[in-house]
Design a protein around this motif. Sequence first.
Motif, PDB file in Angstrom:
ATOM      1  N   THR A 142      90.106  17.330  12.758  1.00  0.00           N
ATOM      2  CA  THR A 142      89.986  18.770  12.355  1.00  0.00           C
ATOM      3  C   THR A 142      88.894  19.300  12.288  1.00  0.00           C
ATOM      4  OG1 THR A 142      91.915  18.071  10.485  1.00  0.00           O
ATOM      5  CG2 THR A 142      90.558  20.089  10.137  1.00  0.00           C
ATOM      6  N   THR A 158      89.533  23.498   3.398  1.00  0.00           N
ATOM      7  CA  THR A 158      90.713  22.982   3.494  1.00  0.00           C
ATOM      8  C   THR A 158      91.283  21.838   2.884  1.00  0.00           C
ATOM      9  OG1 THR A 158      92.205  22.418   5.573  1.00  0.00           O
ATOM     10  CG2 THR A 158      90.147  21.524   5.404  1.00  0.00           C
ATOM     11  N   ARG A 159      92.582  21.877   2.399  1.00  0.00           N
ATOM     12  CA  ARG A 159      93.273  20.773   1.968  1.00  0.00           C
ATOM     13  C   ARG A 159      94.047  20.078   2.987  1.00  0.00           C
ATOM     14  NH1 ARG A 159      97.133  22.114  -1.810  1.00  0.00           N
ATOM     15  NH2 ARG A 159      97.281  24.200  -1.077  1.00  0.00           N
ATOM     16  N   ASP A 160      94.510  20.626   4.018  1.00  0.00           N
ATOM     17  CA  ASP A 160      95.061  20.056   5.310  1.00  0.00           C
ATOM     18  C   ASP A 160      94.562  18.982   6.033  1.00  0.00           C
ATOM     19  OD1 ASP A 160      97.604  21.543   4.693  1.00  0.00           O
ATOM     20  OD2 ASP A 160      97.087  23.111   5.854  1.00  0.00           O
ATOM     21  N   SER A 161      94.786  17.909   5.978  1.00  0.00           N
ATOM     22  CA  SER A 161      93.943  16.694   6.508  1.00  0.00           C
ATOM     23  C   SER A 161      92.692  16.508   5.830  1.00  0.00           C
ATOM     24  CB  SER A 161      93.775  17.264   8.123  1.00  0.00           C
ATOM     25  OG  SER A 161      94.765  17.595   8.928  1.00  0.00           O
ATOM     26  N   MET A 214      89.908  17.857  -0.653  1.00  0.00           N
ATOM     27  CA  MET A 214      89.463  19.073   0.056  1.00  0.00           C
ATOM     28  C   MET A 214      88.289  19.093   0.568  1.00  0.00           C
ATOM     29  SD  MET A 214      88.850  22.676  -1.701  1.00  0.00           S
ATOM     30  CE  MET A 214      90.256  23.034  -2.534  1.00  0.00           C
ATOM     31  N   GLU A 273      95.425  16.970  -8.276  1.00  0.00           N
ATOM     32  CA  GLU A 273      95.940  17.833  -7.032  1.00  0.00           C
ATOM     33  C   GLU A 273      95.573  19.248  -7.210  1.00  0.00           C
ATOM     34  OE1 GLU A 273     100.242  17.567  -6.213  1.00  0.00           O
ATOM     35  OE2 GLU A 273     100.130  15.275  -6.322  1.00  0.00           O
ATOM     36  N   ASN A 319      87.055  13.798   8.883  1.00  0.00           N
ATOM     37  CA  ASN A 319      88.304  13.738   9.754  1.00  0.00           C
ATOM     38  C   ASN A 319      88.074  14.247  11.256  1.00  0.00           C
ATOM     39  OD1 ASN A 319      90.979  13.844  10.689  1.00  0.00           O
ATOM     40  ND2 ASN A 319      91.815  14.471   8.659  1.00  0.00           N
ATOM     41  N   ASP A 378      94.537  23.183  -5.664  1.00  0.00           N
ATOM     42  CA  ASP A 378      95.073  24.137  -4.712  1.00  0.00           C
ATOM     43  C   ASP A 378      93.827  24.757  -3.898  1.00  0.00           C
ATOM     44  OD1 ASP A 378      96.830  26.137  -3.667  1.00  0.00           O
ATOM     45  OD2 ASP A 378      97.671  26.816  -5.407  1.00  0.00           O
ATOM     46  N   ASP A 379      94.285  25.835  -3.206  1.00  0.00           N
ATOM     47  CA  ASP A 379      93.014  26.362  -2.171  1.00  0.00           C
ATOM     48  C   ASP A 379      92.126  26.921  -2.996  1.00  0.00           C
ATOM     49  OD1 ASP A 379      94.716  25.560  -0.011  1.00  0.00           O
ATOM     50  OD2 ASP A 379      95.570  27.733   0.284  1.00  0.00           O
TER      51      ASP A 379
END
Length: 787
Positions: A264, A220-223, A228, A416, A261, A418-419
């Motif tokens: 998550t 995951t990149r979110d949170s 990642m 940066e 985190n 990506d998935d």
Amino acid sequence: MQQADATTTAALAAGERTTAHSTRLGGTDVSTQVQSWQLERSYATDLPPAMRAFAGSSAAQLQLQVSGRNGTPAPTLYAPWADRTTGDVARPGQSVVQRGSVGSGAALPAFRGTVRARSAQAGTDTVQLTALDGAERLRGPALLPKPYAGFRLGRPVATATWCVDELLRQAGVYSSPPPRYPDFAEGQPLTLVHATLHGGFATPYGQPETLPEADQYTWTRDSAPHAMALLPLVTGVTASWFPRSRVTVPGSRLLLEAWVNPATGPGDTVRMDLVLDRTGGATGTLRLQVNFATGQLTVGSGTTDGAFLNANWNNITSVQALKGVWHIGVFIDTVTTGTTVYPTVQPRLTGPDGTVFIGSLYTITNDYGIQPASELRELKLVTDLAVEGIQLTSGLTGMPNASVFDQSGTWTKAVELDDAVLPLYSVPRVSGSQWEVVGQIAKASMSTAEFDERGVFRWRNHTRFATAPTAADLTLTSVRDIASLTLTEEIDACRNYVSQPAKIWEDFGVDSGTTYSDTVVRTVPANGTLTVSYVMADEEFDIGPPSTDDDSVTTAGSQVRFATTRAGSTAVKGAVDVLTRREDGYLVVRFTNRTAQALYTAKKDGTGSVYLETLKPRADPEDRSAVAYVAGTASERFYGRQEHTGDSTDWIQDLSSAQAIADTLYAAGAYPVPVIGDVEVLYDPRVQLGDVIRLTDASGTLLDTLAWVIGISTTAAADGGVQQILTLRGTRPNGTPADNGLTPDAPAAPPVVVLSTYAAVTAAFPTLSALTASGLTWGEIMESAYV
């Protein structure tokens, strides 16, 4: 697009044509000396130019023409043989920063890179400089680890995204904190494990040993704390790594840390264990565990699955209350003069708001927590929540202070991602420069790679083409913005039958590969080191440090036995650090004796005890192909079947990934998209590669469509005029052909041949003998004039 201030935005909306720029060489402003400049960016893609997709890498190039100053011509100041006091500002490798603006607005970043070449012609006042962007930093040799855990367990060990991140990290371009001490130096701390978890469990320092099932986690990149993270889908997801050096306990000081985190994930607990290899095959454990639901921090020591003592810090309010990125760690000191040790531990946590919790130094004096002579075997992670950047370091003198612990000021985030795409069971062999390999991965995965105007590397994968964009970053009209425009449509852009080859792993498992059996007994001097090199082919998979045997157990695989005499009479445990590294075609093994007496690499019978064994796949991957094709579509009816076969590459190792790429290419090429020729537009410094532009031409081509920017060329002349040309790729075709009122001709119109009838033949040849005597063939008779 880049964000501009209100003044610049208003000037662009009004069609402002007054431009300005600033240029720095080596941090020195030379803007007034720049006579002209040209900046080019484009994706090096080899997909058909009219497909609704693009992929590849982009290395921006800036060309400058610089004059002299204060009456001194430019060649005198900046030519290759100029005095260093003035010439170094333009030397190859020197920093270059370019900014541009329109009107009176703030200048926007346009280029950040380094000088690649300079050229000066005698008798002129001009020096020509050529600079490349951050891609120039990735000219070192590409090196990727070769772990065996993926094909041994039949589980992905990395992804193509992880490999890109690792290649960038080697060049000093970081997406998260770098390893603390990556390079071996005598007497200095050393990074034993550094697992970024940026789409893979692989690591250049140490190697993965245990991997979770693929359906137990995602990336995951979110949170994510930085870029990642490993995100469990179930509680208790487990992975482990062998260190690159099996350091001894007692005798070592270790810093174990990770970024997590707790907001998550399916649970609240993260645990990291250092597993110690004791005599007789037993293992001990040193543990760090944090429960963010209860606010409990635990540091433990004991026998694995046996007697254990935990030091607990309970009900830490900040740990319970703050749900965000935490940096957790523990310093463990096992230095002592004896053969057993009560570990001294100190935890440290940094919260999302900068809150710091530091536990007091605590010595585990209970007998349950005592650690006998042993070597570090592996680092084990058990987590319910998102984790990134696991790191284990040896050789520190104590718990670092706040800034050192958080590595503040030691790195800049310039990546940066990506998935994660393209799971890998085996990391492919690579050669060439880091940038060349990044380009190869981009091509194989239908991704794009580039350094933007600020020097930040951006990686985007093929999922951007899953749906056509519906909104534009910028609208350009033929009335004001577009100076020239040409549209072309070609059938070669149609690809309605797509085949994507893949190298599929089907028979998982390992066999023994190359083995190295030392034929001599070697001496490891007291409090000294012994380094031995073994020839190791590049295609061999990595070998971890050999396990240290004692008289009660013999380890399978790589192993070594240390004895107090050359005859091998008595084995010694927990006395020698063993480190392995690959170096220029060799496997280098380094033995560091932590005792005051010489030790020997000897078996019980007095022969050499060093045994190294590589592992290799039980079977090679099979060639398979994923096909994207729908029979009977309007595309096939109007354009025929048009085939496209992707490249066969080791970067695609499962059919689902191959199918995803094939489906993407099919969707991008089912109908030919009109090719938009180079478009000369009014200069706009905000435009970036990958932006979506709306083109409108109400009078000429009746165009109103969206297009991706895949190339930008900007040229400024000496008079201050700026010309900008965009290379665009359409995002959609002009619908399905209708052919209203048309009756297309058939593809073939052969000549009409009238055949003879039976009656005509019998009239001409009443008897069989007459027909035979004619000597005519059957075709001549049927196509003759006997009608």
